[in-house]
Structures are given as C-alpha cells and as structure tokens.
Design a protein around this motif. Sequence first.
Motif, PDB file in Angstrom:
ATOM      1  N   ARG A  44      10.791  -6.667   6.311  1.00 22.64           N
ATOM      2  CA  ARG A  44       9.717  -7.662   6.283  1.00 22.64           C
ATOM      3  C   ARG A  44      10.036  -8.820   7.238  1.00 22.64           C
ATOM      4  NH1 ARG A  44       5.980  -8.500   2.214  1.00 22.64           N
ATOM      5  NH2 ARG A  44       7.309  -7.466   0.676  1.00 22.64           N
TER       6      ARG A  44
ATOM      7  N   THR B  54       0.864  -1.181   0.000  1.00 27.04           N
ATOM      8  CA  THR B  54       0.000   0.000   0.000  1.00 27.04           C
ATOM      9  C   THR B  54       0.898   1.228   0.000  1.00 27.04           C
ATOM     10  OG1 THR B  54      -0.123  -0.015   2.413  1.00 27.04           O
ATOM     11  CG2 THR B  54      -1.807  -1.224   1.236  1.00 27.04           C
TER      12      THR B  54
ATOM     13  N   ARG C 150      -2.775 -11.163   8.330  1.00 26.20           N
ATOM     14  CA  ARG C 150      -2.255 -10.284   7.283  1.00 26.20           C
ATOM     15  C   ARG C 150      -1.460  -9.180   7.973  1.00 26.20           C
ATOM     16  NH1 ARG C 150      -3.839  -9.164   1.954  1.00 26.20           N
ATOM     17  NH2 ARG C 150      -3.608  -7.003   1.276  1.00 26.20           N
TER      18      ARG C 150
ATOM     19  N   ASP D 251       4.741  -2.474   3.138  1.00 25.08           N
ATOM     20  CA  ASP D 251       4.664  -3.822   2.592  1.00 25.08           C
ATOM     21  C   ASP D 251       3.595  -4.631   3.312  1.00 25.08           C
ATOM     22  OD1 ASP D 251       6.632  -3.611   0.619  1.00 25.08           O
ATOM     23  OD2 ASP D 251       8.229  -3.937   2.076  1.00 25.08           O
ATOM     24  N   VAL D 252       2.906  -5.459   2.552  1.00 17.37           N
ATOM     25  CA  VAL D 252       1.851  -6.315   3.085  1.00 17.37           C
ATOM     26  C   VAL D 252       2.299  -7.765   2.920  1.00 17.37           C
ATOM     27  CG1 VAL D 252      -0.548  -7.050   2.860  1.00 17.37           C
ATOM     28  CG2 VAL D 252       0.057  -4.623   2.601  1.00 17.37           C
ATOM     29  N   THR D 253       2.089  -8.560   3.957  1.00 16.81           N
ATOM     30  CA  THR D 253       2.514  -9.958   3.940  1.00 16.81           C
ATOM     31  C   THR D 253       1.377 -10.838   4.432  1.00 16.81           C
ATOM     32  OG1 THR D 253       4.764  -9.243   4.481  1.00 16.81           O
ATOM     33  CG2 THR D 253       4.271 -11.584   4.725  1.00 16.81           C
TER      34      THR D 253
ATOM     35  N   THR E  40       0.575  -5.674   7.843  1.00 14.54           N
ATOM     36  CA  THR E  40       0.909  -4.430   7.163  1.00 14.54           C
ATOM     37  C   THR E  40       2.090  -3.819   7.895  1.00 14.54           C
ATOM     38  OG1 THR E  40      -1.384  -4.058   6.474  1.00 14.54           O
ATOM     39  CG2 THR E  40       0.102  -2.161   6.442  1.00 14.54           C
TER      40      THR E  40
END
Length: 664
Positions: free
Chosen positions: A640, A586, A621, A594-596, A623
């Motif tokens: 991350r 996003t 999830r 970063d989204v994981t 963020t």
Amino acid sequence: MRALAALLLLAVGGPAGAAPGALQLFPVRGVYLARAAGEGRPDLIDPDFRAALGEVERAYFAERFRTRFPGAAATMDEKNARRTFAVSLQVARASKYLAAKVNGTWDLLLPVTGSIYFTNVGTGEVLYASTRTIITTASIGSEDTVPGAPRVVALFAETFRKVADDLVEGAAARFAPVTVSARVRGVWHGLAILDAGADDGLAETDQFSNEDGDDLEVISVAPRHAVARPLVRPPSVGAVVHKVLNGTLADVKKPRVLALVDEAPPGFPDEALVQLFADALGAAAPVSLVPVNRSFAEVIKTLTSTTGLSQERLRQRQVPEFFVRLHVPPPVSFERPTNLEYKQLRVTEALAFAELVDATGRILFTAVGRDRLEDEITGGMALPLPARLEVAVKNSLLDLARQFGRLRMGRSDLALGGAGSDLTVVDPGGVLAEGKPARAFRSIGAVDGISGEVLVPIWQLQVVEVADGVAHLAPGIELVPGVGPPRAGDRLLLDGVDARRVTRRRIGSCGAADQLGAVQVARFEDLALGLFAASYAAPVYSRGLGEAIGSLVRAGSGFKDDLRVSEPPLDLCLQAVTKIDPGAATCDEQACADVTALLVGYRLRAPGGGEVQAKTGMGTRITGRSLPVGTPAPARAAARQADVMDELLKVTPAAAAAFSQQTL
C-alpha cells in the motif's frame, strides 16, 4: 594566448625525464575512514573491518598505486607542492549483514565502499574522484558469526584489496587531465584580466599559478575572458598562468554545483549516493557536480607529519553558488506469495528526488526518480536483499539523472538603472528574488588581446524588492576599492534558471506535513515542497542550507568557511496535507486488491504557521495490485505504501498547480 591542451603526466607513466612543471601524483599511505555525515547517522564501518586494517592493508593502496603509476612522486614538499596532487583512499562503508538459513549455516554479505581522490593540497580542489562498491558473499557457520571471527576479518581484508585495485585501475583508465593556460592581458585596479574564459572551461573560484609564484583566483568569467584577483603579489602583464582540469572541454564548461545529501537510506554513505548520481548524469548533464574529499583535513595532517610540506601556504576553495539537495528515502521492500506454494515474489521500490537551489535556498528546479524491482524467490533461494536494495537505489538515481537532464541554465545580462541606494533592473526571466545577492559589473572597454568588452565585478548588491518584473537593489559590499558606487549603466550578469512568472510572495515550508489519515508518509513535507516549487511559479525556498553547508565545511573538506547563506524572510509558509485511509478491499477467491482513499493538498499560511491564506486539495481512489489471499499484513501494508507514493507523485503536482487559479 588562450590554450586548452592535454597535459603530459610523469605520474601516468610518462618518461622519467618529464619536463619540469609536469603534473605529479603522490599516493598517501594509509586508509581514511569516513565519519558519519550528519547527526543521527550511524557509523558505517564495522569493527571487523577495522580489525582487518593491519600494516599490510594500510600500505596496500599506496604500493598498488605506485605499481600502476610508476612515475608517481617520491615525496611532497614546498618545491613540488604546486604541481603535485595528493592521491588518497577513503572507505565510507564497510558493513556486515547476516541471514540465518534453514540448514544451520548463515549467508554473509560484506559491502565495502571506497573512494579515491586526487586533491590539490594547496586549495582543497579535487581534480578526480571515483567511488566503487564491492559486495562479498559467503556461506559461513555459526562459529564465524561472533565479533572478530578470523574468517570474516580475512574476507573484509580481501574485499578491501579488491576495492583498492578497482579504484586504481579505474583511475588509470579514466583520469584524463588537461591544462588551461592563460595570459594576463591587462591589470585594472589590481585585478588581472585573463585571455581565457568559460569557453575554455573556467569557472569562478578556479585558481591559477605558475612556477614564478603568480597565484590568481578567478572572480568572474565571460565566454572569452576572466577576471582574477592576486593571492600573493600584484599580477604582471604578460605573465602566463596555468590550471589543471580533469575531463573533456564539454565537461569542464558546465556550471559547477555542490551536492548535499539531505536524506540517505540506512547503510548508504553519502559519497556513494553522490557518485552514483554524478555518474548517472553523464556527459549530457547540464551541470557538473563538484567532488568533495571529506577526509581532506586528515590527508593534510598525514602529509604535514610525514613529508616536508607545511601548512603555511595552504588555501581553501570557495563554496559554489549552486547546490543540489539530494533526498533518497529508505526503499520499500516486501514479499508476497504467488499461486505456486514454493515460489514468492519480492518487490522493491526506491525513490530519489533532488532540487537545484541557489545560495539563498531558492528552489530553481526539481526532479524525481523511481524504480521498481520484482524478484522471484524459489524454494527460499533469492538474491540477497541488501544487494537488491543497492540496485534499486542505483536505478532510482539513474532515473533521477534522466529527469535532471531537462534542467536548462543560462546567463542574463541586465542593465542597472536608478542611483544611490535604489538601483533597479528589469528582470523578465524572474532570475532575481528578494534577498538574493547580485554583483554589479562595470565595463572597462577593450583590452589588447581580448575580443569584445571586458566587464569587471565592482559591487555586491542585495535585492530588496521584486515587483512586476522589476527588481530593486541596494549596494552592499565594495569589491574593488576606489571605483565609486554602482550607477546606471553598470550591469548584472546572472546565472540561473528562468522563472515562468514573478510574484512578490516568498514561500517556504511550515514544517512537518499535516497527515490526518491512518496511512503516514515519512518526511512527505520534503518531497511536497519540491513538487510545489516545480508546479507553481513562485519563489519557493528550502531552509537549512547554511547548516548543511556548514556541516560540510566543518568536516574539513577543503572549503572556506566564510560563505554567508542569505535566507530571506518568508511571506507565506507552505504546509502539505494528506488524508490517506484504507478502504474496503475488492476480493475474489484467490486474491484481494487493497483500496485506498487519498487526499493531498496544501495550505498557505502566514509565516510561522499562522492563519491560512489559501488552500487547495485533490482527491483520488487507489486500487492497488491484486495480492494473493494469505499475503501477510506487513507485506500488504508495504505494498500500500508503494502504491500511495506512486499516486502522490501524480496528484501532488496537480494540487500545487491549482494555486494558479488563486491570487496570492
């Protein structure tokens, strides 16, 4: 006669005419360099440091010690060996880090880690230990970056002397020995009954002696008395024996455990990690870590070749019954830009976790520590990364020690039932597990000079089955000849941690975690096993304890090598499962988060990784923190990884707890 009193020390500046039998300290000339602690571990002693250890440096520690401790013993021999501790210096790390600067010079970092040990050469017991790290920094030219550069060698020598000075001064300030005196109040089948016990700081394997040659080793302790076996000759009723301990009564009364380092960050010696953890545990700790002198064998070799001491009467101490398995993975560090062109932010995250296990490898308690540092880098100027890694690791161990403070150990007194080869005991606390050894105690009634009944260990038993809170045991080894087999009414005295529930299924690791996604977590199976043991009340075992202890014993650290770790067969094996994949970030004009997608769970399989018996999983999830546009890909990946670990520590215990809804 039970006594605990401060010991007058000739070696700590006491009067020259100190009473015979006063403790003395003998500094051993030389510097002992630690070998790598495990297979695959790098040598942490830089060649330039070896070059720095000339004759002056090799004599420096002993001379400095004698200056600070003017009453130190002149020598060691057969006459004073009983009351003289060898004081030695070990260097576990002497590393060199170089970083080029834009102006053509180099930043140099020289971390040196040293340890001082006060060791009973007769038993291998370490009375006092301390570890210090000093990091010397300097700016050097290219001519000083070559191996053997005189300036670097000189800086190593200077750093070594600072470490030695710090350790000697620290010993003078913190070495606080006390002596425990006990009288032999009775003799039963050749065993001595002493009128001092756990309330006086005694523990099993402690060794007592006196000037008359009465050497005893404690084999069991109660609050107000102890049972000891003679090491040389039969004990005499009325004999008074002594043992020296270091620290306050509150310190020495705690259960003693041995720390084993299963994983260490690159460049960190095991000794430093254990000492940092021990210091962090502090006075409020529920356990006391047993110091280990890995250079003990080399110290003995030096003493027997340079003094009048022989090895004929040297003995080794027993390995404790409980162990802390310490894991410190490599910290994560990355730099990211800020909204100011001349400024960056460096983030460093460190993790440390540990399990308390017994001699079967059963995990009794798990704790996790975490730390995050954020440092601004302005105009390329920053604190050296190796130094910040040291701080992050230290802080994670401090946090781990705080979590370890929740551990509560206790003693259960359980009555035996049954007879012959099928002895039973009701174990409501779940301390016993299949495969665990236990000792049967017999009451011998009252002994003059000791309050309450006296219990003596007579047989080694083995737990063969646990069902519905009842353990079934079989006789193993007779500890006291001639007393007859164990019988109903004999007792089990068990130290341990209560389980919340008893199951019959023994669980251990299947091996490596099954990591299905694009993002991998190194050695996640180790952390996942400990988190499972903390979250699901079943007997969970870590494997390889015997190998870890054997490595320590083989290193010549002063322990007996007769410990037989009993790792029971497993009913189920545990496989951790992860699926961690990057998602769409996003973003706005300035930054991206970063989204994981993260899924973590467990499979319980038949032994050896067979058919799946039960499984569970939890998804979430993540963020991450927003990072400026233009953050390099390696920094984003490291960020991350840090976010994933933070989330795993939250979600994994929930995945383990979900098994409580299933029947195993």
